[in-house]
Design a protein around this motif. Structure first.
Motif, PDB file in Angstrom:
ATOM      1  N   GLY A  86       5.316  -0.806   7.671  1.00 45.16           N
ATOM      2  CA  GLY A  86       4.624   0.112   6.781  1.00 45.16           C
ATOM      3  C   GLY A  86       3.508   0.844   7.496  1.00 45.16           C
ATOM      4  O   GLY A  86       3.414   0.818   8.728  1.00 45.16           O
ATOM      5  N   THR A  87       2.672   1.474   6.683  1.00 44.09           N
ATOM      6  CA  THR A  87       1.573   2.296   7.177  1.00 44.09           C
ATOM      7  C   THR A  87       0.309   1.961   6.404  1.00 44.09           C
ATOM      8  O   THR A  87       0.369   1.674   5.214  1.00 44.09           O
ATOM      9  N   VAL A  88      -0.822   2.010   7.101  1.00 44.84           N
ATOM     10  CA  VAL A  88      -2.140   1.895   6.481  1.00 44.84           C
ATOM     11  C   VAL A  88      -2.983   3.039   7.019  1.00 44.84           C
ATOM     12  O   VAL A  88      -2.802   3.459   8.164  1.00 44.84           O
ATOM     13  N   LEU A  89      -3.882   3.556   6.181  1.00 46.37           N
ATOM     14  CA  LEU A  89      -4.658   4.718   6.619  1.00 46.37           C
ATOM     15  C   LEU A  89      -6.085   4.655   6.114  1.00 46.37           C
ATOM     16  O   LEU A  89      -6.397   3.976   5.144  1.00 46.37           O
ATOM     17  N   LEU A  90      -6.934   5.375   6.825  1.00 41.86           N
ATOM     18  CA  LEU A  90      -8.316   5.618   6.426  1.00 41.86           C
ATOM     19  C   LEU A  90      -8.564   7.092   6.696  1.00 41.86           C
ATOM     20  O   LEU A  90      -8.453   7.536   7.838  1.00 41.86           O
ATOM     21  N   MET A  91      -8.861   7.856   5.632  1.00 44.25           N
ATOM     22  CA  MET A  91      -9.021   9.303   5.768  1.00 44.25           C
ATOM     23  C   MET A  91     -10.103   9.799   4.824  1.00 44.25           C
ATOM     24  O   MET A  91     -10.314   9.212   3.761  1.00 44.25           O
ATOM     25  N   LEU A  92     -10.753  10.901   5.208  1.00 41.92           N
ATOM     26  CA  LEU A  92     -11.629  11.585   4.258  1.00 41.92           C
ATOM     27  C   LEU A  92     -10.789  11.991   3.055  1.00 41.92           C
ATOM     28  O   LEU A  92      -9.646  12.435   3.208  1.00 41.92           O
ATOM     29  N   VAL A  93     -11.344  11.811   1.866  1.00 41.66           N
ATOM     30  CA  VAL A  93     -10.602  12.219   0.673  1.00 41.66           C
ATOM     31  C   VAL A  93     -10.580  13.735   0.590  1.00 41.66           C
ATOM     32  O   VAL A  93     -11.479  14.403   1.112  1.00 41.66           O
ATOM     33  N   PRO A  94      -9.572  14.291  -0.069  1.00 40.27           N
ATOM     34  CA  PRO A  94      -9.556  15.745  -0.251  1.00 40.27           C
ATOM     35  C   PRO A  94     -10.823  16.188  -0.993  1.00 40.27           C
ATOM     36  O   PRO A  94     -11.229  15.554  -1.958  1.00 40.27           O
ATOM     37  N   GLU A  95     -11.427  17.228  -0.497  1.00 41.18           N
ATOM     38  CA  GLU A  95     -12.632  17.777  -1.121  1.00 41.18           C
ATOM     39  C   GLU A  95     -13.725  16.719  -1.284  1.00 41.18           C
ATOM     40  O   GLU A  95     -14.379  16.631  -2.321  1.00 41.18           O
ATOM     41  N   ASP A  96     -13.925  15.897  -0.235  1.00 40.02           N
ATOM     42  CA  ASP A  96     -14.969  14.868  -0.294  1.00 40.02           C
ATOM     43  C   ASP A  96     -16.323  15.532  -0.544  1.00 40.02           C
ATOM     44  O   ASP A  96     -16.561  16.645  -0.120  1.00 40.02           O
ATOM     45  N   THR A  97     -17.168  14.822  -1.257  1.00 42.63           N
ATOM     46  CA  THR A  97     -18.504  15.352  -1.544  1.00 42.63           C
ATOM     47  C   THR A  97     -19.585  14.643  -0.755  1.00 42.63           C
ATOM     48  O   THR A  97     -20.655  15.191  -0.534  1.00 42.63           O
ATOM     49  N   ALA A  98     -19.308  13.415  -0.333  1.00 40.63           N
ATOM     50  CA  ALA A  98     -20.307  12.651   0.401  1.00 40.63           C
ATOM     51  C   ALA A  98     -19.660  11.799   1.494  1.00 40.63           C
ATOM     52  O   ALA A  98     -20.089  10.686   1.759  1.00 40.63           O
ATOM     53  N   GLY A  99     -18.608  12.333   2.107  1.00 36.00           N
ATOM     54  CA  GLY A  99     -17.934  11.594   3.174  1.00 36.00           C
ATOM     55  C   GLY A  99     -17.092  10.431   2.681  1.00 36.00           C
ATOM     56  O   GLY A  99     -16.863   9.483   3.422  1.00 36.00           O
ATOM     57  N   GLU A 100     -16.599  10.501   1.442  1.00 31.09           N
ATOM     58  CA  GLU A 100     -15.789   9.403   0.911  1.00 31.09           C
ATOM     59  C   GLU A 100     -14.522   9.223   1.737  1.00 31.09           C
ATOM     60  O   GLU A 100     -13.871  10.189   2.090  1.00 31.09           O
ATOM     61  N   PRO A 109      10.497  -1.530   1.494  1.00 31.31           N
ATOM     62  CA  PRO A 109      10.777  -2.488   0.423  1.00 31.31           C
ATOM     63  C   PRO A 109      11.081  -3.909   0.899  1.00 31.31           C
ATOM     64  O   PRO A 109      10.767  -4.874   0.198  1.00 31.31           O
ATOM     65  N   ASP A 110      11.650  -4.063   2.083  1.00 29.59           N
ATOM     66  CA  ASP A 110      11.924  -5.413   2.603  1.00 29.59           C
ATOM     67  C   ASP A 110      10.643  -6.201   2.868  1.00 29.59           C
ATOM     68  O   ASP A 110      10.683  -7.424   3.005  1.00 29.59           O
ATOM     69  N   ALA A 111       9.510  -5.499   2.965  1.00 28.59           N
ATOM     70  CA  ALA A 111       8.228  -6.153   3.247  1.00 28.59           C
ATOM     71  C   ALA A 111       7.369  -6.336   1.991  1.00 28.59           C
ATOM     72  O   ALA A 111       6.280  -6.903   2.075  1.00 28.59           O
ATOM     73  N   PHE A 112       7.858  -5.876   0.843  1.00 27.28           N
ATOM     74  CA  PHE A 112       7.092  -6.020  -0.394  1.00 27.28           C
ATOM     75  C   PHE A 112       6.833  -7.493  -0.691  1.00 27.28           C
ATOM     76  O   PHE A 112       7.679  -8.353  -0.427  1.00 27.28           O
ATOM     77  N   GLY A 113       5.679  -7.768  -1.268  1.00 26.26           N
ATOM     78  CA  GLY A 113       5.377  -9.103  -1.779  1.00 26.26           C
ATOM     79  C   GLY A 113       5.058 -10.150  -0.726  1.00 26.26           C
ATOM     80  O   GLY A 113       5.025 -11.339  -1.041  1.00 26.26           O
ATOM     81  N   ARG A 114       4.794  -9.750   0.500  1.00 24.28           N
ATOM     82  CA  ARG A 114       4.540 -10.719   1.569  1.00 24.28           C
ATOM     83  C   ARG A 114       3.094 -10.704   2.046  1.00 24.28           C
ATOM     84  O   ARG A 114       2.752 -11.378   3.009  1.00 24.28           O
ATOM     85  N   GLY A 115       2.233  -9.907   1.404  1.00 23.26           N
ATOM     86  CA  GLY A 115       0.812  -9.869   1.751  1.00 23.26           C
ATOM     87  C   GLY A 115       0.462  -8.950   2.900  1.00 23.26           C
ATOM     88  O   GLY A 115      -0.703  -8.883   3.304  1.00 23.26           O
ATOM     89  N   PHE A 116       1.430  -8.215   3.424  1.00 22.88           N
ATOM     90  CA  PHE A 116       1.157  -7.342   4.560  1.00 22.88           C
ATOM     91  C   PHE A 116       0.194  -6.204   4.209  1.00 22.88           C
ATOM     92  O   PHE A 116      -0.692  -5.870   4.995  1.00 22.88           O
ATOM     93  N   ALA A 117       0.352  -5.607   3.037  1.00 23.61           N
ATOM     94  CA  ALA A 117      -0.532  -4.506   2.647  1.00 23.61           C
ATOM     95  C   ALA A 117      -1.970  -5.003   2.510  1.00 23.61           C
ATOM     96  O   ALA A 117      -2.901  -4.342   2.976  1.00 23.61           O
ATOM     97  N   THR A 118      -2.145  -6.156   1.904  1.00 23.82           N
ATOM     98  CA  THR A 118      -3.496  -6.705   1.744  1.00 23.82           C
ATOM     99  C   THR A 118      -4.117  -7.009   3.102  1.00 23.82           C
ATOM    100  O   THR A 118      -5.275  -6.651   3.356  1.00 23.82           O
ATOM    101  N   ASP A 119      -3.371  -7.661   3.974  1.00 23.11           N
ATOM    102  CA  ASP A 119      -3.892  -7.977   5.310  1.00 23.11           C
ATOM    103  C   ASP A 119      -4.264  -6.709   6.075  1.00 23.11           C
ATOM    104  O   ASP A 119      -5.324  -6.628   6.705  1.00 23.11           O
ATOM    105  N   ALA A 120      -3.394  -5.704   6.020  1.00 20.97           N
ATOM    106  CA  ALA A 120      -3.656  -4.450   6.731  1.00 20.97           C
ATOM    107  C   ALA A 120      -4.873  -3.744   6.161  1.00 20.97           C
ATOM    108  O   ALA A 120      -5.727  -3.251   6.909  1.00 20.97           O
ATOM    109  N   ALA A 121      -4.967  -3.705   4.847  1.00 20.95           N
ATOM    110  CA  ALA A 121      -6.110  -3.046   4.209  1.00 20.95           C
ATOM    111  C   ALA A 121      -7.413  -3.773   4.532  1.00 20.95           C
ATOM    112  O   ALA A 121      -8.454  -3.138   4.709  1.00 20.95           O
ATOM    113  N   ARG A 122      -7.370  -5.090   4.652  1.00 25.72           N
ATOM    114  CA  ARG A 122      -8.575  -5.840   5.052  1.00 25.72           C
ATOM    115  C   ARG A 122      -9.005  -5.466   6.470  1.00 25.72           C
ATOM    116  O   ARG A 122     -10.196  -5.301   6.748  1.00 25.72           O
ATOM    117  N   LEU A 123      -8.056  -5.348   7.375  1.00 30.25           N
ATOM    118  CA  LEU A 123      -8.389  -4.947   8.746  1.00 30.25           C
ATOM    119  C   LEU A 123      -9.012  -3.563   8.773  1.00 30.25           C
ATOM    120  O   LEU A 123      -9.998  -3.334   9.482  1.00 30.25           O
TER     121      LEU A 123
END
Length: 179
Positions: A86-100, A109-123
């Motif tokens: 999968g993919t994880v990202l960190l980006m300025l939001v569209p039309e950010d007002t304060a650097g959000e 789908p084969d990776a759903f439900g295995r905690g990968f998204a949570t682990d990646a988002a924590r990193l």
């Protein structure tokens, strides 16, 4: 400042790293699936049509990852297989007002439900904190229960449904302090 080059989750199940040009077929296998793209932003909801389109997307992301600053779009690699799930990202939001900054994720789908998204988002949240970003935001489709569960596991505050904030139509908005 490049903080993520090869970040590994605490349990060593995943690695966050830039997508590689030779992985266009893998990205295509993820983003050609309507069950994945249905949850993405309006411009990305159409399933990908070709491996060439995936290769172009990886080239764009390489430029983002190579630029100075904390933003990026990274592969979530399953360490056991050495392949992106999968993919994880960190980006300025569209039309950010304060650097959000928006935190986002999606998986094959084969990776759903295995905690990968949570682990990646924590990193990536830790990466944002190390870059001095005080909070990260997530915006999901109202019916995307699975991403809502990821946001909850990250300790994100559910701010409810917003309409037209950064994207057209209603969505659910989350935020979490990184410090």
């Amino acid at each position: 400042m490049r903080l993520i080059t090869d970040a590994v989750a605490a349990d060593d199940r995943i690695r966050i790293r830039p997508w590689r040009s030779d992985e266009a077929d893998v990205l295509f296998a993820i983003l050609s699936r309507p069950e994945v793209t249905v949850w993405l932003g309006e411009q990305s909801r159409r399933p990908m049509a070709s491996v060439a389109e995936a290769a172009a997307r990886i080239d764009t992301w390489a430029g983002i990852c190579a630029a100075a600053g904390p933003d990026g779009v990274w592969a979530i690699e399953e360490v056991a297989t050495g392949r992106p799930v999968g993919t994880v990202l960190l980006m300025l939001v569209p039309e950010d007002t304060a650097g959000e900054r928006e935190l986002g994720w999606y998986l094959h789908p084969d990776a759903f439900g295995r905690g990968f998204a949570t682990d990646a988002a924590r990193l990536v949240t830790a990466h944002a904190a190390a870059a001095g970003i005080e909070e990260v935001w997530a915006q999901t489709h109202v019916d995307n229960v699975a991403s809502g569960r990821v946001a909850a596991r990250l300790g994100m505050t559910d701010l409810g449904v917003v309409d037209g904030l950064w994207r057209e139509g209603p969505s659910r908005l989350y935020v979490v302090a990184t410090r």
